[in-house]
Design a protein around this motif. Structure first.
Motif, PDB file in Angstrom:
ATOM      1  N   PHE A  48       0.848  -1.180   0.000  1.00 29.62           N
ATOM      2  CA  PHE A  48       0.000   0.000   0.000  1.00 29.62           C
ATOM      3  C   PHE A  48       0.891   1.240   0.000  1.00 29.62           C
ATOM      4  N   ASP A  49       0.291   2.404  -0.266  1.00 27.26           N
ATOM      5  CA  ASP A  49       1.030   3.654  -0.133  1.00 27.26           C
ATOM      6  C   ASP A  49       1.472   3.826   1.318  1.00 27.26           C
ATOM      7  N   PHE A  50       2.642   4.426   1.499  1.00 23.43           N
ATOM      8  CA  PHE A  50       3.147   4.642   2.858  1.00 23.43           C
ATOM      9  C   PHE A  50       2.491   5.856   3.492  1.00 23.43           C
ATOM     10  N   ARG A  51       2.202   5.712   4.778  1.00 22.04           N
ATOM     11  CA  ARG A  51       1.684   6.812   5.583  1.00 22.04           C
ATOM     12  C   ARG A  51       2.348   6.688   6.953  1.00 22.04           C
ATOM     13  N   PRO A  52       3.081   7.712   7.419  1.00 22.43           N
ATOM     14  CA  PRO A  52       3.804   7.565   8.685  1.00 22.43           C
ATOM     15  C   PRO A  52       2.875   7.451   9.882  1.00 22.43           C
TER      16      PRO A  52
END
Length: 481
Positions: free
Chosen positions: A80-84
């Motif tokens: 998935f797209d990274f999200r901190p």
């Protein structure tokens, strides 16, 4: 496709490109220097520094380690797209994957060091051979110095973390440990409940910079509702719920980071389904359309707004009946949000309005008092979900806070929360008359608690049935601006 782990050779029997000397030499030449400055929102560095000071005051003499995490795997080698992690971002303003913030205890406070993965530039075989950090794969990658300058914090390479952690004694650990590359020095160490709790509770009070980010997210969300309303005729013509979902998510990606949570688009019988995120149904003239949507700003602060629109532009008598009761509860809830009031107050007043309304309709099997008692709650059959929560970096913000600091606490200047009553009459619920079955209505606004009162951040959207009809009719089929 995401090619994090894709090998550089198509076949294991063929030599890897990094092993071919001439190719490696050629790949190290002829590259100009791109703009590698990280994208950091103005004010983020100063806000993060203040956040670190607030956390430092709660952990005198104790060290802290918080991980940003890495992108979770969707399937096989595709992520998935990274999200901190929200706590990590709150402390740093940094969007780097697999990064770590360390607050080392010292006399009078803490020393903060941010660790980010070393970028791979031309001349390094990882430049073309590492799909996670090679600049050829991921695009221009900020240097350690550029991160430090943008965030106003000391930045070191991720490879130095193991060495530096050896000097820390029993640090508190938090963040995305489930996906992070955890150093050997912390292997097997569980997340600190106390640190997670303190981060949640500190984040309840938003500073001016955070409130500005939330205002932007809400304003973009309101515009997103208009974009969706304009596409309702196309959804009726065959695009269905998914067309409207895609419309909002395209808007969110254009004006922010994306949707802050799974978008809910429920038409007709799907409207009462609380988490209808499949969005694969038709949109039919005469339906009521429940839209629960929020833009996440590029700084990850998210809005969370719900309105129920008449697909045709006009509510049916039954839809209006339900909407009017939800609106009455909503207005009572909004009035109860003020500094000094208990968090539970707006919940209590809305539930009383709903219970009395249901009793007037003959839907309660007991008296209103019995239903509202702890041993009753029969009215909750038609509203089993909560009716409000803190809002910020997470749509359900500050979730690790202690009960005494959340549901059991008074509202305070700087808190941002949602108020979201609703009524959900499922199509297969035989306790309600046929004309009400398949109707779901929710009103949700985002509210800032101020020093003396409160402010509805999402008040650009109407909440009365008349107002929603006029707003919807205005936007139906209108061309995008």
């Amino acid at each position: 496709m995401n090619a994090r782990s894709m090998p550089t050779g198509k076949d294991a029997r063929m030599p890897r490109l990094a092993q071919i000397e001439e190719f490696t030499r050629f790949m190290g030449q002829g590259w100009a220097t791109p703009d590698r400055a990280p994208s950091v929102e103005p004010g983020a560095a100063a806000a993060s520094a203040q956040h670190r000071e607030r956390l430092s005051a709660q952990f005198a003499g104790e060290s802290i380690v918080v991980f940003s995490g890495t992108a979770p795997i969707r399937v096989n080698d595709c992520a998935f797209d990274f999200r901190p992690d929200s706590g990590f971002f709150w402390l740093t303003g940094c969007t780097a994957e697999d990064a770590v913030i360390v607050l080392s205890a010292r006399s009078g406070g803490h020393d903060a060091v941010l660790y980010v993965p070393e970028p791979a530039y031309p001349g390094d075989t990882d430049f073309f051979g590492n799909a996670a950090h090679g600049e050829l794969w991921v695009g221009p990658a900020p240097s350690l110095g550029e991160w430090s300058q943008a965030l106003q914090i000391e930045v070191r390479g991720r490879g130095q973390l193991d060495v530096d952690l050896r000097g820390l004694r029993d640090p508190h650990v938090a963040g995305r440990l489930d996906t992070a590359t955890v150093p050997d020095a912390l292997a097997g160490q569980p997340a600190s409940d106390r640190l997670e709790r303190e981060l949640s509770e500190l984040r309840m009070i938003k500073d001016a910079w955070e409130i500005g980010q939330l205002r932007r997210a809400v304003d973009d969300t309101v515009n997103g509702f208009a974009a969706v309303a304009r596409e309702i005729p196309r959804a009726v013509a065959g695009g269905g719920e998914r067309w409207l979902q895609g419309t909002f998510e395209r808007h969110s990606r254009t004006h922010g980071n994306g949707p802050g949570y799974s978008t809910i688009v429920g038409s007709g019988d799907h409207a009462p389904i609380l988490h209808w995120v499949r969005c694969d149904g038709d949109v039919v003239e005469g339906d009521a359309l429940l839209l629960d949507m929020g833009v996440e700003a590029r700084t990850f602060y998210t809005a969370d707004v719900t309105r129920t629109l008449p697909v045709s532009g006009t509510f049916s008598p039954a839809q209006r009946q339900v909407h009017d009761l939800v609106e009455k509860a909503h207005r009572a809830g909004l009035d109860a949000v003020r500094p000094g009031a208990q968090f539970s107050d707006f919940h209590t007043v809305m539930m009383e309005v709903i219970a009395r309304g249901l009793d007037d309709w003959g839907l309660l099997p007991v008296s209103v008092d019995e239903a509202l008692s702890e041993r009753g709650q029969q009215h909750r059959r038609y509203i089993v979900c909560g009716v409000g929560h803190h809002l910020g970096l997470d749509v359900h913000d500050c979730a690790r806070a202690d009960y005494s600091a959340y549901q059991g606490a008074p509202l305070t200047d700087g808190m941002v929360l949602t108020v979201e009553p609703g009524l959900y009459f499922h199509a297969f619920d035989e306790t309600v008359p046929p004309e009400l079955r398949g109707i779901g209505v929710r009103l949700e606004d985002d509210i800032l608690v101020t020093e003396r009162d409160s402010e509805v951040l999402s008040d650009a959207l109407p909440i009365s049935a008349d107002g929603i009809e006029a707003w919807t009719a205005k936007h139906l089929g209108a061309e995008s601006s």
